[in-house]
Motif scaffolding. Structure first.
Motif, mmCIF file in Angstrom:
data_model
loop_
_atom_site.group_PDB
_atom_site.id
_atom_site.type_symbol
_atom_site.label_atom_id
_atom_site.label_comp_id
_atom_site.label_asym_id
_atom_site.label_seq_id
_atom_site.Cartn_x
_atom_site.Cartn_y
_atom_site.Cartn_z
ATOM 1 N N SER A 262 26.827 24.384 42.108
ATOM 2 C CA SER A 262 27.766 25.477 41.835
ATOM 3 C C SER A 262 26.967 26.775 41.764
ATOM 4 O O SER A 262 25.895 26.826 41.168
ATOM 5 N N ASN A 265 30.451 31.222 38.292
ATOM 6 C CA ASN A 265 31.462 30.815 37.319
ATOM 7 C C ASN A 265 32.443 31.954 37.067
ATOM 8 O O ASN A 265 32.055 33.123 37.033
ATOM 9 N N ARG A 281 42.943 30.470 41.643
ATOM 10 C CA ARG A 281 42.017 29.742 42.503
ATOM 11 C C ARG A 281 42.263 30.065 43.977
ATOM 12 O O ARG A 281 41.317 30.272 44.736
ATOM 13 N N VAL A 284 40.898 33.634 44.739
ATOM 14 C CA VAL A 284 39.433 33.667 44.833
ATOM 15 C C VAL A 284 38.968 32.989 46.112
ATOM 16 O O VAL A 284 38.045 33.459 46.790
ATOM 17 N N ASP A 285 39.620 31.888 46.462
ATOM 18 C CA ASP A 285 39.220 31.136 47.654
ATOM 19 C C ASP A 285 39.425 31.947 48.917
ATOM 20 O O ASP A 285 38.643 31.862 49.872
ATOM 21 N N ALA A 289 35.445 34.054 48.218
ATOM 22 C CA ALA A 289 34.527 33.047 48.758
ATOM 23 C C ALA A 289 34.018 33.370 50.168
ATOM 24 O O ALA A 289 32.829 33.186 50.444
ATOM 25 N N GLU A 297 33.884 25.239 47.556
ATOM 26 C CA GLU A 297 35.133 24.676 47.052
ATOM 27 C C GLU A 297 35.327 25.163 45.623
ATOM 28 O O GLU A 297 34.398 25.108 44.809
ATOM 29 N N MET A 298 36.502 25.674 45.317
ATOM 30 C CA MET A 298 36.800 26.168 43.983
ATOM 31 C C MET A 298 37.313 25.009 43.122
ATOM 32 O O MET A 298 38.353 24.424 43.425
ATOM 33 N N TYR A 300 37.944 23.539 39.052
ATOM 34 C CA TYR A 300 38.080 23.862 37.637
ATOM 35 C C TYR A 300 37.300 22.864 36.771
ATOM 36 O O TYR A 300 37.344 21.648 36.990
ATOM 37 N N LEU A 309 36.346 28.251 36.273
ATOM 38 C CA LEU A 309 36.502 28.034 37.710
ATOM 39 C C LEU A 309 35.128 28.218 38.363
ATOM 40 O O LEU A 309 34.504 29.275 38.229
ATOM 41 N N GLN A 310 34.660 27.186 39.057
ATOM 42 C CA GLN A 310 33.329 27.210 39.653
ATOM 43 C C GLN A 310 33.401 27.127 41.164
ATOM 44 O O GLN A 310 34.222 26.391 41.734
ATOM 45 N N ALA A 311 32.527 27.919 41.819
ATOM 46 C CA ALA A 311 32.386 27.872 43.275
ATOM 47 C C ALA A 311 31.270 26.892 43.591
ATOM 48 O O ALA A 311 30.102 27.138 43.273
#
Length: 459
Positions: A262, A265, A281, A284-285, A289, A297-298, A300, A309-311
Motif C-alpha cells: 500500500s 492512506n 472510493r 479516488v479511484d 489513482a 486497488e482502493m 478499506y 482507505l488504502q491504495a
C-alpha cells in the motif's frame, strides 16, 4: 587502462581444504607402536609421491571442477545433481535456494570503487568514452560502481557529459507522475534526491526504484553537496547477496504467497454510511489513482484501522531474474515499506504517505518475524557511502537496492534514471510526457511546506 585485472575471489573454507592428489605434499606416516605421542623438535616425514594415501577429501572432477560426490553408506548412489540453471523458481525449495546462494557467493562485491587519478581527471569526459565498454561490463558484474575523486561531475553539465559519454539513455523517474519527484534540471534529466528539510530525519530503507508497473534500468546518483552537519550516507546493497542470506522458510513463504504494497492512506470517519464510503472510493479511484501511473486497488481497512482507505499495488513476486544475466535477486521494496520496520526507525513521513506490505493471498500485514528476517538479511549487506561532491554511484536497478540514512543541515544530491539502450523491446512502446498539472505541483508544495522537524505519529 589504469584498472588492474580483477583478482580471483578468495576460496571459501570448504574449497580451501579440497586438494587434488598431487597437492598432498606432507602426509604423516602411521606411528609405529611404543612411540610417545609427541616428538619434540622432529618434523613429520613426507611420503614419496607414488606412496601418497588416497585423498582425505573427495577428489576434484575434471569436468565440473568441483569435488566428486561420494554416496552415503546408507543411501547407495548419489542423488541427482542440481541443474546449472534454475528453470523457473517454483517451487522454491532448498535445492534451488542453495543454488542461488552459490551463484550469489561467486559474484564480486557491490559496489566496485574507482578512484580518479590526475591523468583521469585531465581526460575529462573522454575518460568515460574510452572506457565505456569496460565500465558497462563492470556495472553488470558488480551491480554498482562508485566513482570517486572525479572533477568532471562536480557540475550539472559535467554530470551530463559523463553519462552521455557512457552511452546511457535518460528516462523519466518511475514515480514521476506522482508529483513526489522534482527536477533539479529538467533539460539535463536530473532529479533531486530526497533532500527536503522536512524529511532529513527520515530513514529511507533499501528499495529498487520500481512499482508493479514501471521501473528503470540504471541510475546515476551524484553528490553536489554533502550534508553540512553530518549524516546522509548513501546506502547500497546487492540483491543477490540478500536473496542468498534470507532464511529458507521465510523466502519460500514470501515467494509462494507473493506481496502487495500500500502506498497511501486516506482516513475518513468510520461512521459514514456504506454508500458514502463507496462513493469516496470510486471518486479516488477515478480522479486520483491515475495520476500515480500505478496499478492500484482502493481497499478499506486492510491494516485493520477503521475508516482507512488504502491504495494498494497489485500482487508481485519478491524475487526477480536479472534480465541480462538471469541471476535470481531480491527485487522488492519490503525493507523500506513494511510498517513494522518503519515504526522502529526514524521516520518523517506523514500518515497519508505511510506504507505497508501485505501477504497477497490474505491481505494481512507481514508478520513481525518475517519483517525482522528481511531487516537482518538486508542490513547485513548494506554498504554505507559517505559521498563527496563530484562522487557518482552508478547503479544497476535490477541488481542493487539503495537507500539513505538520516542527516543534519543541508544536503544536495541528485539522480538521473536511464532506460535500456541496447534492447529496444525492453523499452516498451509507450512514451510519457512531462506533465505539469496542478495536482502534481500541489503534492510537491505540500512536502516543501511541512515543518522541518516534522515527525509522524510512531506507535
Amino acid at each position: 587502462t589504469r584498472f588492474p585485472p580483477t583478482k580471483p575471489e578468495p576460496k571459501s573454507v570448504n574449497q580451501s581444504t579440497i586438494l587434488s592428489q598431487t597437492e598432498y605434499h606432507e602426509i604423516r606416516l602411521p606411528r609405529p607402536p611404543n612411540i610417545p605421542d609427541r616428538h619434540h623438535g622432529l618434523r613429520p616425514t613426507p611420503l614419496p609421491l607414488h606412496h601418497h594415501r588416497p585423498p582425505l577429501h573427495p577428489p576434484i572432477s575434471p569436468r565440473t571442477n568441483r569435488p566428486r560426490r561420494r554416496p552415503h553408506p546408507r543411501m547407495g548412489k548419489p542423488s541427482r545433481p542440481l541443474p546449472r540453471r534454475i528453470h523457473g523458481l517454483r517451487p522454491l525449495q532448498t535445492g534451488p535456494r542453495r543454488h542461488a546462494q552459490r551463484m550469489a557467493k561467486q559474484v564480486p562485491g557491490c559496489p566496485l570503487e574507482i578512484r580518479a587519478s590526475e591523468k583521469d581527471n585531465a581526460m575529462g569526459a573522454r575518460y568515460f568514452a574510452e572506457n565505456r565498454e569496460m565500465i558497462r561490463s563492470k556495472l553488470l558484474e558488480h551491480g554498482a560502481i562508485w566513482f570517486r575523486g572525479f572533477e568532471l561531475m562536480k557540475s550539472v553539465k559535467g554530470n551530463r557529459e559523463m553519462h552521455e559519454a557512457l552511452g546511457l539513455d535518460p528516462c523519466l523517474d518511475p514515480l514521476h507522475s506522482s508529483g513526489l519527484r522534482k527536477f533539479a534540471s529538467e533539460r539535463d534529466a536530473l532529479y533531486e534526491e530526497v533532500n527536503k528539510p522536512s524529511l532529513r530525519q527520515h530513514y529511507i530503507g533499501l528499495h529498487n526504484e520500481s512499482t508493479a508497473k514501471r521501473t528503470a534500468a540504471y541510475a546515476a546518483f551524484v553528490c553536489f553537496q554533502r550534508a553540512t552537519e553530518g549524516g546522509g550516507r548513501f546506502l547500497v546493497a546487492d540483491g543477490a547477496a540478500i536473496l542468498a542470506e534470507l532464511d529458507a522458510e521465510v523466502l519460500e513463504k514470501l515467494y509462494n504467497r507473493k506481496i502487495r504494497i500500500s502506498v497511501s492512506n486516506l482516513d475518513i470517519p468510520p461512521a459514514l454510511p456504506g454508500v458514502v464510503k463507496e462513493g469516496i472510493r470510486g471518486l479516488v479511484d477515478v480522479a486520483v489513482a491515475p495520476k500515480f501511473d500505478m496499478d492500484l486497488e482502493m481497499i478499506y481497512e486492510s491494516d485493520g484501522k477503521p475508516g482507512r482507505l488504502q491504495a494498494v499495488e497489485t500482487a508481485e513476486s519478491p524475487i526477480n531474474r536479472h534480465p541480462v544475466t538471469g541471476m535470481p535477486v531480491w527485487f522488492n521494496n519490503a525493507h523500506n515499506h513494511a510498517r513494522k520496520l518503519r515504526d522502529r526507525r526514524p521516520c518523517g513521513v506523514p500518515e497519508v504517505g505511510m506504507t505497508e506490505v501485505f501477504y497477497a493471498d490474505t491481505m494481512e500485514p507481514l508478520d513481525l518475524e518475517d519483517c525482522m528476517e528481511i531487516k537482518r538479511a538486508s542490513e547485513k549487506h548494506i554498504t554505507a557511502l559517505s559521498m563527496e561532491p563530484g562522487d557518482v554511484l552508478l547503479v544497476d536497478n535490477y541488481r542493487a537496492l539503495h537507500g539513505r540514512d538520516v542527516f543534519q543541515g543541508d544536503r544536495f544530491h541528485a539522480v538521473t534514471w536511464f532506460t535500456w539502450d541496447q534492447n529496444e523491446e525492453w523499452r516498451g512502446n509507450e512514451r510519457r510526457i512531462v506533465e505539469k498539472n496542478a495536482f502534481n505541483q500541489a503534492i510537491n508544495k505540500m512536502m516543501d511546506w511541512l515543518p522541518k522537524d516534522f515527525e509522524s505519529n510512531q506507535n
